[in-house]
Structures are given as structure tokens and as C-alpha cells.
Design a protein around this motif. Structure first.
Motif, PDB file in Angstrom:
ATOM      1  N   LEU A 189      46.205  -7.675 -17.650  1.00  0.00           N
ATOM      2  CA  LEU A 189      47.206  -8.288 -16.764  1.00  0.00           C
ATOM      3  C   LEU A 189      48.487  -7.467 -16.735  1.00  0.00           C
ATOM      4  O   LEU A 189      49.086  -7.259 -15.668  1.00  0.00           O
ATOM      5  CB  LEU A 189      47.505  -9.713 -17.234  1.00  0.00           C
ATOM      6  N   ALA A 190      48.922  -7.007 -17.907  1.00  0.00           N
ATOM      7  CA  ALA A 190      50.149  -6.214 -17.968  1.00  0.00           C
ATOM      8  C   ALA A 190      50.005  -4.917 -17.182  1.00  0.00           C
ATOM      9  O   ALA A 190      50.933  -4.498 -16.471  1.00  0.00           O
ATOM     10  CB  ALA A 190      50.500  -5.917 -19.427  1.00  0.00           C
ATOM     11  N   LEU A 191      48.838  -4.278 -17.277  1.00  0.00           N
ATOM     12  CA  LEU A 191      48.609  -3.048 -16.522  1.00  0.00           C
ATOM     13  C   LEU A 191      48.513  -3.332 -15.024  1.00  0.00           C
ATOM     14  O   LEU A 191      48.982  -2.542 -14.200  1.00  0.00           O
ATOM     15  CB  LEU A 191      47.317  -2.376 -17.001  1.00  0.00           C
ATOM     16  N   LEU A 196      55.155  -7.212 -18.209  1.00  0.00           N
ATOM     17  CA  LEU A 196      54.684  -8.039 -19.305  1.00  0.00           C
ATOM     18  C   LEU A 196      55.083  -9.499 -19.096  1.00  0.00           C
ATOM     19  O   LEU A 196      54.360 -10.412 -19.515  1.00  0.00           O
ATOM     20  CB  LEU A 196      55.257  -7.525 -20.630  1.00  0.00           C
ATOM     21  N   VAL A 197      56.206  -9.724 -18.439  1.00  0.00           N
ATOM     22  CA  VAL A 197      56.656 -11.087 -18.165  1.00  0.00           C
ATOM     23  C   VAL A 197      55.656 -11.799 -17.254  1.00  0.00           C
ATOM     24  O   VAL A 197      55.243 -12.937 -17.520  1.00  0.00           O
ATOM     25  CB  VAL A 197      58.061 -11.080 -17.512  1.00  0.00           C
ATOM     26  N   MET A 201      53.223 -14.935 -18.253  1.00  0.00           N
ATOM     27  CA  MET A 201      53.281 -16.162 -17.468  1.00  0.00           C
ATOM     28  C   MET A 201      51.889 -16.544 -16.966  1.00  0.00           C
ATOM     29  O   MET A 201      51.498 -17.710 -16.989  1.00  0.00           O
ATOM     30  CB  MET A 201      54.246 -15.961 -16.301  1.00  0.00           C
ATOM     31  N   ASN A 202      51.116 -15.554 -16.533  1.00  0.00           N
ATOM     32  CA  ASN A 202      49.747 -15.801 -16.072  1.00  0.00           C
ATOM     33  C   ASN A 202      48.906 -16.398 -17.190  1.00  0.00           C
ATOM     34  O   ASN A 202      48.205 -17.403 -17.003  1.00  0.00           O
ATOM     35  CB  ASN A 202      49.133 -14.474 -15.605  1.00  0.00           C
ATOM     36  N   ILE A 627      38.967  -9.075 -16.798  1.00  0.00           N
ATOM     37  CA  ILE A 627      39.482 -10.193 -17.605  1.00  0.00           C
ATOM     38  C   ILE A 627      38.347 -11.129 -17.982  1.00  0.00           C
ATOM     39  O   ILE A 627      38.211 -11.536 -19.152  1.00  0.00           O
ATOM     40  CB  ILE A 627      40.584 -10.934 -16.827  1.00  0.00           C
ATOM     41  N   MET A 628      37.526 -11.507 -17.002  1.00  0.00           N
ATOM     42  CA  MET A 628      36.396 -12.391 -17.305  1.00  0.00           C
ATOM     43  C   MET A 628      35.451 -11.740 -18.299  1.00  0.00           C
ATOM     44  O   MET A 628      34.952 -12.397 -19.220  1.00  0.00           O
ATOM     45  CB  MET A 628      35.642 -12.736 -16.023  1.00  0.00           C
TER      46      MET A 628
END
Length: 710
Positions: A189-191, A196-197, A201-202, A627-628
């Protein structure tokens, strides 16, 4: 739907504090309910109405038995026998301690001449500990008391181990593997966001959704007897889709901000467009999971409904809590430095469209080859114990001393006026059957109307020979001597459950595919696009199950997944993986193809629409798939035996579906079909349009625009 969700997004922006507090209250209430009302799950798996299950119920009534059992196995010190006076006393003292443990009804003495439990060499013996509680209902305290007694008995050279139904303990959620999966998801997610925020949050909003879902399942355990796999599957699915659904909405929000929109309108548009896709995709997953009820298997229905409700919560969180939090985050959701388009997705889609026939054939042939092992798939309900555990050691001791079949005895129940005599007469017949090692003397009940015959196979409980023996016993003893004959035991239950699931799988597949086809026709107003998506899914499920058979049944790359020993897949794997993968595959179909449809609806050519939609949606789909994969893969290394193969099949299936089917096969097929891909027969044009891409959102009145901007 798009207009309704746009208004919901605008409301979440204006009343952001109310929405955030509401979800926190729901989470707190669910936590309080779980603490005060939560119960325990069970490891027992059976299907009401099956011969083996009905026989077990009658045995419990007629023989006053049926409680969970454990076998405490004792091996004498090297060079000694258990029948020497000193060792016999030690063994007797252990049996006395076992008999007095909490919840124990009785513990057999291996040296009892009427019912001996010692091998011919007199070096290994076992005591059968019978509990008052049924299978899956022995409490954790009772299990710990048994294990503590076994540990204390390992003195003066004695080897003492324990196995059996009574010490099967459900695996808790939240191990190291799962934590690594979540960390990997955060990194992806960060990439993806460059922030990073936004990534945190996600993940946080997804955690709220899965927390409420998991706590809800815990509350349900106080009122229902749920199988131990149920909360694990619900958590695994809820976490994966929760992260992904928030990702799609946040990505669209960021896109609107880059286009110059203010925070309020950007939130409203994101929920109205990406939110519509989330609701549609979530609906396909819910349909696929809820339809598990068609199998008519109570524990499978519970799993499906629990997971479906968790998915529903994840969808609600995505379209209400996520926009509310985005309202607080505002432009901080964007990275500090503008990110350049590296052109990865453009290079990928250009390669596919340059040679669509070759790409299509490569995808179909590759997935077809991977699916080949699935033709030899075998399933069981008897998972192997973890290597090095006391269960595995005890099983090995029993196999060495009494034969592999000792760990999977078959129980034949005779019922009738002359049940005992009939069972005695049948002994000679049963002994002649293939794979029979020993037939124990018949045991009559007190009333004389029932008798039990214990058959010890030569092969182990998960062997194909033992499974065939179940059928042979039923065929040879049907109506024997005028008695009613039933075959039960763990292997017989496994055979019956597998047969029921095999019968239910084609019906289930037809139902979910049919319902999803209808939904996708409404979404894309096309017949061929949904058909291509479903055909791609069939290739995905074949390749996923084929790879799972190769690893878990054949033992290929077993070390890579920390597999103790190869063997049949858990019986639940095919139908659960089919249902879950179908829903997730349709997620990617909706998210990716909807952007292509949006471009084509806007007037560009069919081929250009593929490139435009791919460029916009592919990066998000790639991130969502990774991610999954990370979340599912996190349940594999140290996962519970029942979940391990399911998690692997889902993880590998996600990669196949996202990167081969949705990003190669589907665009190649759409390129070859051209404009025909978006064709809908005239007799179906009366169907309503779901406006998945939010085409009507541009037609907003000044009053509504003021509300959105507020």
C-alpha cells in the motif's frame, strides 16, 4: 446506484465525525458482546442424515458412549517390557491418574486381560481416555490437564504421547505468518500510494471492518456450534477484501484530486464511481459465499454465511467509513512529490494487444497444464498431525506397534433381534475382504438388539485402500442376516462428507456462475464480456486446485509451504476455494473491465478503450492482487491443517486470476472480439443499467453540487 452512492459519499464528508464515531461504537459494542456472550468453536465435522453420522448417534444411545476419546500411548524403556512388576505398576498408576482427570468418564487399563491394549512384544501399550463431552466439546482446561499428566509421565525412560479427537485444539488467529502478511500488505500500500499515511489509513479502516466481522462470529459462537475454521476464513477474507475495497475508493479519490477537484466533490465522485464497483464486486462475493448453503451441509452453510456477512461489513466500511476518514485526510492522501508514470502497464497491454492470439493461447494452455493434477485430487476429513507434535509421535508409535490401520478403525453397527449372533457370523466374511488386518470380537449392547464389530484395516486412515474398504463393507454386509448394518468411524465419516461435497460442487458452481452472469450482464450490458470472465474463472479454479494437489497431495515444493507430510486435501478445499475465488475473480473483472467499458462508453474505439481502461485500473488491480496474495499466504506457513491448503489455493489462485486471466486472457479476448464484445441482443436491452462507471454523475443540479461542495 452511482447517484445514490455519490450522495452517501457527500454525506460522509459533511458528517464525518458522526460516521467515524458510529463505526467506533459498533466496534466497541461488538467487542463487548464477544467478551460477554462468546462461546467456543468445535472441531467436529459431520453431515446430518449420512449413514456414518446416524450410526454414531445410535451408538451413543445404545452403548452409552460417544464421548470424545484420546489414546495415551506408553512405550517401555529400551530393552524392557511393560509387563514387568515395576513397569506394570507405573502403567497402572498412570491409568489411575488419567481416570481422575477433569471431564474424564473412564480410562482403560492396557493390561486388562478382557480388553488388552498392548502389542505382541509387550513394549507398547495404549490407554483409551473417554470424556463425558462429545467430539469438539472438550474444554481447553481439560485438554491441558491431560497434556500435563502425559508430560509428567515421561520419566525413567518411558515414552508417553497422546493423540485422538479429545485434544484437537482449534488454532487461534493472529500468528506470525498472518502478521507477516499484514506487514507485506502495508508495504504494498505504501509503495502504491507513495504515502505511508494513506497506507496506514487504508489498513486501519479495513481492520475496523474485519474486527467487527470477526467479533460478530465470536458472538455467534455463544448461540451456535460453529466449526473452528469459520472465524479463520471470515477473518482471512474480511481482511483481504477490506484492504482492497478501500484501495479502490482511495485510488479514485486521489485521481479526482489530481484532476483538480476539491476534497468534497472528489470524495463524492470516488464513492459514486469506485464505490459502485465495490458494491457490485462485493455482491458477487456475498452471492458466492451465501450459495454454499445449497450443499445442504450445516457447517459449510455457517462458514459461508459468516464470511458473507464479514464481506458485507467490509463493503459498508468502504463506502461510509473510508470517505469519512478521507475527509479528515484531505490532500494528505497524495504523495508530497508527484509520481511519474513508469509506463509498466502501457508496456504490458501493448505486448498483449500486439499479438492477442498468441497471448490468448499462452494463457489458456499454461493454465490448462497447471490444472492437470486436479484430475487426481483426493480429499479427506482426517488431516495429518503436525510433525513433531505429541499427536504425530503417538500416531507413529501406534502404527509401529499395531499397524497403520490401527489409527483409523472402522466400526460396523449391527441392529436387530439377533444382532450379536449376526455380527459374530459376519466376522469371517469381513476378515476375507481386501485390506482387513484384524476383526475384533463383536460387542453386544445391554438390550441384545445391537452389536459393534471393530475392523482394523491394513492401511492408514487416509489411504485410498481404507476408503475402498468402507464401500466394500457396506456392499458385502447390506442386509446381512436380516440385520440393519451401518459402517462408521472417522474414515467412513470422511468418505460420506467427501461424497456429499462432490455431489454438491457441480450444482453450486452452476448456481453461482448463473447468478453472477446475470449480475455482470446488468453491469456491462454485454453477453460476451461476462462469458469471457466466467471462462477465465474456470481456468483459474482448475489451475489453482491443480497446483494445490501438486504441492499438498504429491508433495512438490512441500518445504516451501512448511508441509509436514503430503496426502489428500481437506474435503472442504474444492468447494470453499471455488466459491471464494469466484467472487474475488469477479472483483477483478468488475474493477478492470469497468474502466474499459467507461472509456468505450465515452466514445473511444473498442481497442483504444482496452488500453485506456488498463492504464487506469491495472496498477490498482496489481496492488490489490498482491495484497490479497500476501494476506492469504500469511495463513499458509503455520496455518491450521484445515486452513493451510485452502489459503494456499486462494493465494496462488489470486496470482493466476489477476496476472494471467484478467491482465492477459481477458484483454486479448476483448481485442479479438472488437466491438462485438460490447454487443447486447435487442431482446435484452430492456434490462436496467447499473451505471457502474457513474456516467450520470456529470448531470448534477446546482443545488446538489452545492451540497457536495459544502
Amino acid at each position: 446506484m452511482a447517484r445514490l452512492l455519490q450522495r452517501l459519499g457527500a454525506l460522509a464528508h459533511r458528517r464525518r465525525l458522526v460516521f467515524v464515531l458510529l463505526w467506533l461504537v459498533i466496534l466497541a459494542a461488538a467487542g463487548a458482546g464477544a467478551v460477554t456472550s462468546g462461546g467456543h468453536t468445535t472441531t467436529a465435522i459431520s453431515i446430518p442424515g449420512q449413514e456414518s453420522t446416524n450410526a454414531q448417534d445410535r451408538i451413543q444411545t445404545e452403548f452409552d458412549s460417544g464421548g470424545a476419546t484420546a489414546q495415551v500411548v506408553v512405550k517401555a524403556p529400551a530393552g524392557q517390557q511393560l509387563t514387568t512388576p515395576a513397569n506394570a505398576k507405573t502403567l497402572g498408576d498412570l491409568v489411575t491418574k488419567l481416570s481422575g482427570l477433569p471431564g474424564v468418564r473412564s480410562a482403560s487399563n492396557p493390561l486388562n486381560p478382557q480388553a488388552p491394549g498392548i502389542d505382541a512384544k509387550q513394549t507398547t501399550a495404549y490407554s483409551t481416555v473417554t470424556y463425558k463431552a462429545g467430539v469438539g466439546d472438550v474444554t481447553a482446561d481439560e485438554q491441558h490437564a491431560l497434556l500435563d499428566t502425559v508430560n509428567a509421565a515421561r520419566t525413567n525412560g518411558f515414552t508417553v504421547e497422546v493423540t485422538g479427537q479429545a485434544i484437537t485444539d482449534p488454532t487461534d488467529i493472529g500468528g506470525a505468518g498472518e502478521a507477516v502478511g499484514v506487514i507485506a500488505a502495508l508495504v504494498i500500500l505504501a509503495l502504491t500510494y507513495g504515502s505511508l499515511v494513506a497506507a496506514g489509513m487504508n489498513l486501519l479502516t479495513a481492520a475496523v471492518g474485519v474486527g467487527i466481522g470477526a467479533l460478530g462470529v465470536t458472538i455467534a459462537t455463544g448461540f451456535l456450534q460453529l466449526q473452528s475454521t469459520t472465524p479463520i476464513l471470515a477473518t482471512m477474507l474480511g481482511l483481504a477484501v477490506g484492504i482492497d475495497y478501500a484501495l479502490f475508493i482511495i485510488s479514485r479519490f486521489r485521481q479526482e484530486l489530481r484532476g483538480g477537484a476539491e476534497v468534497g466533490p472528489a470524495i463524492a465522485t470516488a464513492v459514486g464511481t469506485a464505490g459502485t464497483a465495490v458494491v457490485t464486486a462485493g455482491s458477487t462475493v456475498v452471492i458466492a459465499l451465501a450459495c454454499l448453503a445449497v450443499a445442504g451441509i450445516p457447517f459449510l452453510t455457517q462458514m459461508g454465511i459468516a464470511a458473507a456477512l464479514t464481506i458485507a461489513v467490509a463493503v459498508l466500511v468502504a463506502i461510509t467509513l473510508v470517505p469519512a476518514v478521507l475527509s479528515y485526510l484531505g490532500r494528505r492522501a497524495l504523495p508530497r512529490k508527484p509520481r511519474r508514470d513508469k509506463g509498466f502497464q502501457l508496456g504490458w497491454i501493448a505486448s498483449v494487444l500486439r499479438r492477442p492470439v498468441a497471448a490468448l493461447l499462452l494463457a489458456v494452455v499454461g493454465l490448462g497444464v497447471l490444472a492437470i493434477p486436479a484430475a487426481s485430487m483426493r480429499t479427506t476429513l482426517v488431516p495429518a498431525a503436525a510433525q513433531g507434535s505429541t499427536q504425530a509421535k503417538a500416531t507413529q508409535l501406534l502404527s509401529d506397534a499395531f499397524g497403520a490401520g490401527f489409527n483409523g478403525p472402522l466400526i460396523v453397527l449391527f441392529e436387530g433381534d439377533n444382532a450379536a449372533a449376526t455380527a459374530h457370523k459376519a466376522t469371517a466374511t469381513v476378515q476375507k475382504l481386501d485390506d482387513v488386518a484384524v476383526v475384533a470380537p463383536a460387542i453386544p449392547d445391554k438390550a441384545g438388539t445391537a452389536a459393534l464389530l471393530t475392523v482394523i484395516p491394513k492401511s492408514g486412515p487416509t489411504s485410498a485402500d481404507t476408503e475402498r474398504l468402507v464401500g466394500d463393507l457396506r456392499n458385502h454386509l447390506a442386509g446381512f442376516g436380516g440385520a440393519t448394518v451401518s459402517v462408521t468411524g472417522a474414515t467412513a465419516v470422511s468418505v460420506d462428507v467427501a461424497a456429499s461435497l462432490d455431489h454438491a460442487l457441480p450444482i453450486y458452481l452452476l448456481l453461482v456462475v448463473g447468478l453472477a452472469l446475470i449480475l455482470l450482464v446488468l453491469v456491462f450490458r454485454s453477453l460476451l464480456v461476462p462469458l469471457v470472465g466466467v471462462v477465465g474463472f474456470l481456468l483459474t479454479i482448475g489451475a489453482s486446485l491443480g497446483a494445490t494437489v501438486a504441492v499438498f497431495q504429491w508433495g512438490w515444493l512441500a518445504d516451501a509451504v512448511n508441509l509436514d507430510s503430503a496426502g489428500p486435501l481437506i474435503s472442504l478445499t474444492p468447494i470453499i476455494v471455488t466459491g471464494i475465488l469466484f467472487g474475488l475473480a469477479m472483483d477483478y473483472q468488475v474493477f478492470l473491465v469497468s474502466r474499459m467499458h467507461e472509456a468505450h462508453h465515452g466514445g473511444v474505439s473498442a481497442r483504444e478503450a482496452i488500453t485506456t481502461g488498463f492504464r487506469q485500473a491495472a496498477p490498482v488491480v496489481v496492488a490489490a492482487a498482491l495484497i490479497m496474495f500476501s494476506v492469504f499466504a500469511g495463513f499458509v506457513p503455520a496455518g491450521e491443517a484445515t486452513v493451510k491448503s485452502i489459503a494456499f489455493a486462494l493465494a496462488i489462485g489470486i496470482l493466476f486470476d489477476a496476472f494471467v486471466v484478467r491482465m492477459v486472457l481477458v484483454p486479448a479476448a476483448l481485442a479479438l472480439l472488437g466491438r462485438v464484445a460490447w454487443w447486447l441482443p435487442a431482446w435484452l436491452r430492456w434490462l436496467p443499467s447499473l451505471d457502474l462507471e457513474g456516467a450520470r454523475l456529470t448531470a448534477v443540479s446546482p443545488e446538489e453540487r452545492e451540497k457536495v461542495d459544502a
